[in-house]
Design a protein around this motif. Sequence first.
Motif, PDB file in Angstrom:
ATOM      1  N   ARG A  51      16.464 116.357 -43.862  1.00 31.31           N
ATOM      2  CA  ARG A  51      17.762 116.314 -44.295  1.00 31.31           C
ATOM      3  C   ARG A  51      18.889 115.836 -43.383  1.00 31.31           C
ATOM      4  O   ARG A  51      19.509 114.881 -43.494  1.00 31.31           O
ATOM      5  N   SER A  52      18.453 116.199 -41.995  1.00 34.48           N
ATOM      6  CA  SER A  52      19.409 115.724 -41.159  1.00 34.48           C
ATOM      7  C   SER A  52      19.203 114.233 -40.761  1.00 34.48           C
ATOM      8  O   SER A  52      20.397 113.635 -40.568  1.00 34.48           O
ATOM      9  N   ARG A  53      17.992 113.701 -40.863  1.00 35.11           N
ATOM     10  CA  ARG A  53      17.990 112.195 -40.651  1.00 35.11           C
ATOM     11  C   ARG A  53      18.661 111.491 -41.802  1.00 35.11           C
ATOM     12  O   ARG A  53      18.763 110.359 -41.594  1.00 35.11           O
ATOM     13  N   LYS A  54      18.241 112.255 -42.944  1.00 33.76           N
ATOM     14  CA  LYS A  54      18.877 111.286 -44.283  1.00 33.76           C
ATOM     15  C   LYS A  54      20.384 111.391 -44.098  1.00 33.76           C
ATOM     16  O   LYS A  54      21.274 110.310 -44.196  1.00 33.76           O
ATOM     17  N   ILE A  55      21.177 112.403 -43.478  1.00 33.63           N
ATOM     18  CA  ILE A  55      22.799 112.445 -42.968  1.00 33.63           C
ATOM     19  C   ILE A  55      22.940 111.393 -42.133  1.00 33.63           C
ATOM     20  O   ILE A  55      23.947 110.743 -42.428  1.00 33.63           O
ATOM     21  N   PHE A  56      22.252 111.197 -41.306  1.00 27.63           N
ATOM     22  CA  PHE A  56      22.440 110.484 -40.082  1.00 27.63           C
ATOM     23  C   PHE A  56      22.336 108.889 -40.394  1.00 27.63           C
ATOM     24  O   PHE A  56      23.116 108.029 -40.160  1.00 27.63           O
ATOM     25  N   SER A  57      21.200 108.724 -41.686  1.00 27.33           N
ATOM     26  CA  SER A  57      21.138 107.466 -42.163  1.00 27.33           C
ATOM     27  C   SER A  57      22.246 106.959 -42.950  1.00 27.33           C
ATOM     28  O   SER A  57      22.743 105.879 -42.834  1.00 27.33           O
ATOM     29  N   ARG A  58      22.600 107.793 -43.667  1.00 25.16           N
ATOM     30  CA  ARG A  58      23.995 107.583 -44.386  1.00 25.16           C
ATOM     31  C   ARG A  58      25.064 107.439 -43.700  1.00 25.16           C
ATOM     32  O   ARG A  58      25.876 106.560 -43.944  1.00 25.16           O
ATOM     33  N   LEU A  59      25.341 108.362 -42.731  1.00 28.79           N
ATOM     34  CA  LEU A  59      26.449 108.030 -41.865  1.00 28.79           C
ATOM     35  C   LEU A  59      26.489 106.844 -40.970  1.00 28.79           C
ATOM     36  O   LEU A  59      27.529 106.198 -40.941  1.00 28.79           O
ATOM     37  N   ASN A  60      25.273 106.204 -40.513  1.00 28.37           N
ATOM     38  CA  ASN A  60      25.208 105.115 -40.014  1.00 28.37           C
ATOM     39  C   ASN A  60      25.533 104.103 -40.902  1.00 28.37           C
ATOM     40  O   ASN A  60      26.319 102.981 -40.530  1.00 28.37           O
ATOM     41  N   GLY A  61      24.976 103.951 -42.002  1.00 30.99           N
ATOM     42  CA  GLY A  61      25.419 102.962 -42.990  1.00 30.99           C
ATOM     43  C   GLY A  61      26.832 103.027 -43.494  1.00 30.99           C
ATOM     44  O   GLY A  61      27.566 101.928 -43.403  1.00 30.99           O
ATOM     45  N   TYR A  62      27.515 104.163 -43.556  1.00 36.48           N
ATOM     46  CA  TYR A  62      28.923 104.216 -43.853  1.00 36.48           C
ATOM     47  C   TYR A  62      29.481 103.692 -42.784  1.00 36.48           C
ATOM     48  O   TYR A  62      30.750 102.732 -43.001  1.00 36.48           O
ATOM     49  N   VAL A  63      29.430 103.700 -41.453  1.00 37.12           N
ATOM     50  CA  VAL A  63      30.269 103.406 -40.218  1.00 37.12           C
ATOM     51  C   VAL A  63      29.973 101.999 -40.177  1.00 37.12           C
ATOM     52  O   VAL A  63      30.884 101.124 -39.920  1.00 37.12           O
ATOM     53  N   LEU A  64      28.792 101.545 -40.520  1.00 40.07           N
ATOM     54  CA  LEU A  64      28.576 100.042 -40.198  1.00 40.07           C
ATOM     55  C   LEU A  64      29.196  99.377 -41.341  1.00 40.07           C
ATOM     56  O   LEU A  64      29.910  98.224 -41.076  1.00 40.07           O
ATOM     57  N   TYR A  65      29.423  99.916 -42.571  1.00 43.71           N
ATOM     58  CA  TYR A  65      30.137  99.281 -43.788  1.00 43.71           C
ATOM     59  C   TYR A  65      31.636  99.012 -43.463  1.00 43.71           C
ATOM     60  O   TYR A  65      32.165  98.157 -43.763  1.00 43.71           O
ATOM     61  N   ARG A  66      32.126 100.293 -43.109  1.00 39.89           N
ATOM     62  CA  ARG A  66      33.642 100.228 -42.693  1.00 39.89           C
ATOM     63  C   ARG A  66      34.040  99.393 -41.631  1.00 39.89           C
ATOM     64  O   ARG A  66      35.052  98.836 -41.832  1.00 39.89           O
ATOM     65  N   MET A  67      33.296  99.270 -40.670  1.00 38.24           N
ATOM     66  CA  MET A  67      33.645  98.215 -39.584  1.00 38.24           C
ATOM     67  C   MET A  67      33.300  96.952 -39.887  1.00 38.24           C
ATOM     68  O   MET A  67      34.385  96.124 -39.733  1.00 38.24           O
ATOM     69  N   ALA A  68      32.207  96.796 -40.659  1.00 34.59           N
ATOM     70  CA  ALA A  68      32.141  95.224 -41.161  1.00 34.59           C
ATOM     71  C   ALA A  68      33.433  94.841 -41.892  1.00 34.59           C
ATOM     72  O   ALA A  68      33.732  93.850 -42.030  1.00 34.59           O
ATOM     73  N   SER A  69      33.625  95.722 -43.047  1.00 37.06           N
ATOM     74  CA  SER A  69      34.902  95.373 -43.766  1.00 37.06           C
ATOM     75  C   SER A  69      36.195  95.147 -42.971  1.00 37.06           C
ATOM     76  O   SER A  69      36.911  94.408 -43.462  1.00 37.06           O
ATOM     77  N   SER A  70      36.429  95.989 -41.986  1.00 34.79           N
ATOM     78  CA  SER A  70      37.600  96.000 -41.109  1.00 34.79           C
ATOM     79  C   SER A  70      37.617  94.684 -40.555  1.00 34.79           C
ATOM     80  O   SER A  70      38.736  93.914 -40.428  1.00 34.79           O
ATOM     81  N   VAL A  71      36.735  94.383 -40.026  1.00 39.81           N
ATOM     82  CA  VAL A  71      36.553  93.032 -39.346  1.00 39.81           C
ATOM     83  C   VAL A  71      36.896  91.752 -40.197  1.00 39.81           C
ATOM     84  O   VAL A  71      37.497  91.075 -39.778  1.00 39.81           O
ATOM     85  N   LEU A  72      36.099  91.975 -41.389  1.00 37.46           N
ATOM     86  CA  LEU A  72      36.355  90.773 -42.481  1.00 37.46           C
ATOM     87  C   LEU A  72      37.836  90.742 -42.821  1.00 37.46           C
ATOM     88  O   LEU A  72      38.392  89.622 -42.695  1.00 37.46           O
ATOM     89  N   ILE A  73      38.392  91.746 -42.899  1.00 40.39           N
ATOM     90  CA  ILE A  73      39.811  91.672 -43.553  1.00 40.39           C
ATOM     91  C   ILE A  73      40.902  91.185 -42.391  1.00 40.39           C
ATOM     92  O   ILE A  73      41.579  90.429 -42.702  1.00 40.39           O
ATOM     93  N   LEU A  74      40.693  91.875 -41.164  1.00 41.22           N
ATOM     94  CA  LEU A  74      41.681  91.307 -40.492  1.00 41.22           C
ATOM     95  C   LEU A  74      41.223  89.914 -39.909  1.00 41.22           C
ATOM     96  O   LEU A  74      42.325  89.090 -39.647  1.00 41.22           O
ATOM     97  N   GLY A  75      40.183  89.744 -39.693  1.00 45.19           N
ATOM     98  CA  GLY A  75      39.724  88.295 -39.296  1.00 45.19           C
ATOM     99  C   GLY A  75      40.007  87.175 -40.208  1.00 45.19           C
ATOM    100  O   GLY A  75      40.673  86.046 -39.916  1.00 45.19           O
ATOM    101  N   PHE A  76      39.831  87.482 -41.611  1.00 44.76           N
ATOM    102  CA  PHE A  76      40.092  86.502 -42.625  1.00 44.76           C
ATOM    103  C   PHE A  76      41.754  86.248 -42.683  1.00 44.76           C
ATOM    104  O   PHE A  76      42.220  85.188 -42.783  1.00 44.76           O
ATOM    105  N   PHE A  77      42.520  87.342 -42.661  1.00 43.50           N
ATOM    106  CA  PHE A  77      44.039  87.101 -42.837  1.00 43.50           C
ATOM    107  C   PHE A  77      44.545  86.545 -41.660  1.00 43.50           C
ATOM    108  O   PHE A  77      45.550  85.759 -41.807  1.00 43.50           O
ATOM    109  N   PHE A  78      44.007  86.985 -40.309  1.00 45.00           N
ATOM    110  CA  PHE A  78      44.575  86.283 -39.425  1.00 45.00           C
ATOM    111  C   PHE A  78      44.270  84.852 -39.262  1.00 45.00           C
ATOM    112  O   PHE A  78      45.402  84.252 -39.126  1.00 45.00           O
ATOM    113  N   LEU A  79      43.229  84.456 -39.683  1.00 42.44           N
ATOM    114  CA  LEU A  79      42.763  82.846 -39.504  1.00 42.44           C
ATOM    115  C   LEU A  79      43.540  82.119 -40.594  1.00 42.44           C
ATOM    116  O   LEU A  79      44.193  81.109 -40.708  1.00 42.44           O
ATOM    117  N   SER A  80      43.437  82.897 -42.018  1.00 38.23           N
ATOM    118  CA  SER A  80      44.447  82.169 -43.235  1.00 38.23           C
ATOM    119  C   SER A  80      45.696  81.988 -42.843  1.00 38.23           C
ATOM    120  O   SER A  80      46.511  80.758 -43.322  1.00 38.23           O
TER     121      SER A  80
END
Length: 516
Positions: A184-213
């Motif tokens: 269970r702890s490793r499942k939680i870690f996997s979900r948390l890792n995916g969540y952080v990765l997803y949020r960071m990738a989305s932030s990079v996308l939004i900030l980078g795209f609007f800055f360039l546009s």
Amino acid sequence: IIENAQRGLRSLGVAVAEGDEASGKPYKLLGMISLLDPPRDDTAQTIVDAQEKGVEVKMITGDQKAIAIETASRLNMGTNILGGEVWKSEGDALIRQKGSFSALIEEVNGFASVFPEHKFRIVEELQKAGHLVGMTGDGVNDAPALKRANVGIAVAGATDAAKSAADIVLTAPGLSTIITAINRSRKIFSRLNGYVLYRMASSVLILGFFFLSIIALKFDFPTWILILLSLVNDFTAMATSKDACRPAAMPLKWNMVHVTIIAVVIGCVGIIENFLLLFLSHPDYVSWWPAWNIDKKSTCQVVAVMYLNLAWTIQLNIFSTRTKGFYFITSEKWDGAPLPSLTLCMPVFFSLLVAILIAALWPANAKLGGGTNMVGCGWPAVGVVSLWAIVWFHIRDAVKVLAYKLLETGSDMFYANIGASSNEERKAKIKQMLKKAKARLGLKAYHKAGLQKQIATHAMMESRMDMAPVPPTQTEATVSLMEQFKQSLRKINALEINYEKLCERVDKLEKDKKKK
């Protein structure tokens, strides 16, 4: 007593003396009582499961060394057990030979005849060596070590002192619950890792795209659409906590450098995708719509186009960031993630449905904030944008897999300084194999000693056969049994040869690394 201990039995002596305590008469030994305290039924399987998950299990007991060796052999833990001598002067010499006490602890399979302070020191030394330590116990003498361990586990029926010192208290008999906790702890870690990765990738996308546009194409995007994207993104991100995933086969360690690099890679590919679509769609630049047999879109309609593509990109990123491999690989053999749960898919589906309806049908007279107004782009443009987003999702996923491969192999060109090298990975794997071989060899050596003893006994029986007549059937049975023993010895000798070859491989890798 020693024979009982070798069978896993504790011995209790019973003696009497005539008269009272003041008489001073010597005690007379009447006999021995054998006490059996076998491991629980699920202990052996729990240890096997833990070892398969990369958790090294060591025995720490106050029992005699012979009892500890017999118990460890039954549990397939290895029989390299140190007794009370390690805490004396000869133990100091052994520690100096190994370099440190922690190195000695890592090499052996357990300790016998220990006291509470010894348990505490063993846990402390392992922590100093960089290990995360879990400790199980049930008595008052286990409390200091349980308190010191990273995860103290009080088993069912433990004393109040052990429960108060532990982090986890098991209420059901047995130790199999520990494996459940690991999974269970490793499942939680996997979900948390995916969540952080997803949020960071989305932030990079939004900030980078609007800055360039804004800087490069002078594109004015409505601020309320940014708020809408963020709100919808939050709802789908919360669903990742209910995603389906498998527990990792080996212990996991947080690596922020890896997570940041992968998030930036995914986000940058998303920036390229959206910036290119804006350049192709904007009426002041390419305006590629006639190539699709669609009327040219105004700037306000391009706002709807970009809103829809951003929604597609962000939502599909959820399925890419949940696994290191390609999103469509679900086989455990290929280290793929299982199919996403319905709890995750439903918010993504409804978020995309809302985005499609808004992009296609948003009225021209509806304006919620500053910036360029948004006008629905129509269903044909929605189809083109959706196709564009799906194609780029596969490109983004492929780039992600390539980035993971470069990080894990430690390419000298791309990731030499902060990634683990391939030689180090191979060395770590071989060391893990070596540990298992040592444990297995220790068990075999213990069995080998027992076989040799039995062969010697049967050899004595053979010599007696020459002096006294023995029925032919009994002689044949003895010879057959001796042949079986000899075959077992030959197998053990072969295992020793393989072990020596494995040691040579480790030494060779270390030499090659020093040369490089």
